[in-house]
Scaffold this motif. Structure first.
Motif, PDB file in Angstrom:
ATOM      1  N   UNK A  30      54.863  -3.933  32.829  1.00  0.00           N
ATOM      2  CA  UNK A  30      55.310  -3.069  31.692  1.00  0.00           C
ATOM      3  C   UNK A  30      54.042  -2.687  30.386  1.00  0.00           C
ATOM      4  N   UNK A  31      54.534  -4.705  30.045  1.00  0.00           N
ATOM      5  CA  UNK A  31      53.487  -5.242  28.792  1.00  0.00           C
ATOM      6  C   UNK A  31      52.323  -4.744  29.303  1.00  0.00           C
ATOM      7  N   UNK A  32      51.504  -5.027  30.718  1.00  0.00           N
ATOM      8  CA  UNK A  32      50.138  -5.190  30.850  1.00  0.00           C
ATOM      9  C   UNK A  32      49.449  -3.591  30.265  1.00  0.00           C
ATOM     10  N   UNK A  33      50.520  -3.119  30.810  1.00  0.00           N
ATOM     11  CA  UNK A  33      50.342  -1.550  30.747  1.00  0.00           C
ATOM     12  C   UNK A  33      50.128  -1.341  29.420  1.00  0.00           C
ATOM     13  N   UNK A  34      50.886  -1.000  28.738  1.00  0.00           N
ATOM     14  CA  UNK A  34      50.981  -1.086  27.383  1.00  0.00           C
ATOM     15  C   UNK A  34      49.653  -1.981  26.590  1.00  0.00           C
ATOM     16  N   UNK A  35      49.559  -3.177  26.586  1.00  0.00           N
ATOM     17  CA  UNK A  35      48.184  -3.805  25.494  1.00  0.00           C
ATOM     18  C   UNK A  35      47.187  -3.241  25.855  1.00  0.00           C
ATOM     19  N   UNK A  36      46.565  -2.585  27.542  1.00  0.00           N
ATOM     20  CA  UNK A  36      45.791  -2.107  28.045  1.00  0.00           C
ATOM     21  C   UNK A  36      45.607  -0.908  27.209  1.00  0.00           C
ATOM     22  N   UNK A  37      46.709  -0.238  27.203  1.00  0.00           N
ATOM     23  CA  UNK A  37      46.727   1.210  26.567  1.00  0.00           C
ATOM     24  C   UNK A  37      46.177   1.394  25.184  1.00  0.00           C
ATOM     25  N   UNK A  38      47.206   0.166  24.807  1.00  0.00           N
ATOM     26  CA  UNK A  38      46.877   0.446  22.694  1.00  0.00           C
ATOM     27  C   UNK A  38      46.914  -0.817  22.351  1.00  0.00           C
ATOM     28  N   UNK A  39      46.278  -1.663  23.702  1.00  0.00           N
ATOM     29  CA  UNK A  39      45.976  -2.779  22.544  1.00  0.00           C
ATOM     30  C   UNK A  39      46.529  -3.860  21.827  1.00  0.00           C
ATOM     31  N   UNK A  40      47.216  -4.921  21.933  1.00  0.00           N
ATOM     32  CA  UNK A  40      47.262  -6.277  21.059  1.00  0.00           C
ATOM     33  C   UNK A  40      48.186  -5.727  19.771  1.00  0.00           C
ATOM     34  N   UNK A  41      47.722  -4.965  18.935  1.00  0.00           N
ATOM     35  CA  UNK A  41      47.764  -4.959  17.224  1.00  0.00           C
ATOM     36  C   UNK A  41      49.146  -3.442  17.558  1.00  0.00           C
ATOM     37  N   UNK A  42      48.398  -2.583  18.065  1.00  0.00           N
ATOM     38  CA  UNK A  42      49.954  -1.337  17.802  1.00  0.00           C
ATOM     39  C   UNK A  42      50.403  -1.500  18.902  1.00  0.00           C
ATOM     40  N   UNK A  43      50.254  -2.397  20.079  1.00  0.00           N
ATOM     41  CA  UNK A  43      51.946  -2.896  21.015  1.00  0.00           C
ATOM     42  C   UNK A  43      52.855  -2.923  20.352  1.00  0.00           C
ATOM     43  N   UNK A  44      53.529  -2.353  20.579  1.00  0.00           N
ATOM     44  CA  UNK A  44      54.987  -2.937  20.357  1.00  0.00           C
ATOM     45  C   UNK A  44      56.275  -3.028  20.951  1.00  0.00           C
ATOM     46  N   UNK A  45      56.859  -4.743  20.562  1.00  0.00           N
ATOM     47  CA  UNK A  45      58.150  -4.251  21.574  1.00  0.00           C
ATOM     48  C   UNK A  45      58.963  -3.466  22.032  1.00  0.00           C
TER      49      UNK A  45
END
Length: 220
Positions: A30-45
């Motif tokens: 799940x984290x990989x999908x969010x990080x790739x889609x949003x980038x680290x800085x825009x992703x939230x827990x």
């Protein structure tokens, strides 16, 4: 209510508990999908927990923070890339085939795990020391695997073998990244063959141990 109980309550109608290893794998996906889609800085827990279908307390049970989660992902993929290149080097004793296998390892990774490739090589967190260390570890691990093969077959000194290996790794990584970004316009097998041919023409000029270099202008 404990985090485990809360998770059980919010997942009514589907499996309420997973083994720790399975839950960790689910959270990383799940984290990989969010990080790739949003980038680290825009992703939230919050986004990652929602994508995984768990509460934030459950997510924090496994990973104390966003950076730790990101680093765990990088570790997983870094090990996979290095292992693929090592396997390529060990797959045959034919050096021409080894070059092809090394190139194929990068293209396979890009083709089948494009999200993972982007996460490692296109991270928006490269200035973070812990992230930079892992990305460099991937490159150094791949270079080391190829260096050992070059030394054992040509007898060149380590510094020169490392330089040659870094050239092969850099070419394979850059070409695979370009191929992905360009939308896979060239068929994968043809792209691999083109790069392998280009690389082999250079490496083949170095004689095997105990052999003389081919006369200038003679094809290997």
């Amino acid at each position: 209510m404990t985090a485990a109980a809360e998770n059980g309550a919010q997942t009514a109608g589907r499996p309420t508990r997973l083994p720790r290893s399975a839950r960790r794998k689910q959270l990383l996906a799940a984290a990989q999908e969010v990080f790739v889609a949003q980038g680290y800085h825009s992703a939230a827990m919050d986004d990652i927990a929602e994508r995984a279908g768990v509460s934030k307390p459950v997510l924090y049970q496994h990973f104390p923070g966003k950076l730790e989660l990101y680093l765990a992902l990088l570790d997983t993929h870094a090990d996979a890339i290095v292992a693929s290149v090592r396997d390529a080097m060990a797959s045959t004793t034919d050096n021409k085939e080894r070059v092809s296998a090394a190139v194929r390892a990068y293209f396979d990774f890009v083709d089948h795990k494009s999200e993972a490739f982007r996460l490692v090589f296109e991270s928006d967190l490269r200035n973070e020391p812990a992230v930079r260390e892992r990305v460099e570890r991937v490159e150094q691990g791949c270079i080391a695997a190829i260096t050992d093969t070059i030394i054992s077959t040509t007898g060149v000194h380590r510094a020169r073998a490392e330089l040659l290996a870094s050239g092969l790794v850099g070419a394979a990584e850059t070409a695979a990244q370009f191929w992905l970004a360009a939308g896979r316009q060239v068929p994968k097998s043809e792209a691999e063959a083109l790069l392998a041919a280009l690389t082999w023409r250079g490496i083949a000029s170095f004689p095997l141990q105990g052999e003389s270099a081919p006369p200038q202008g003679e094809s290997a």
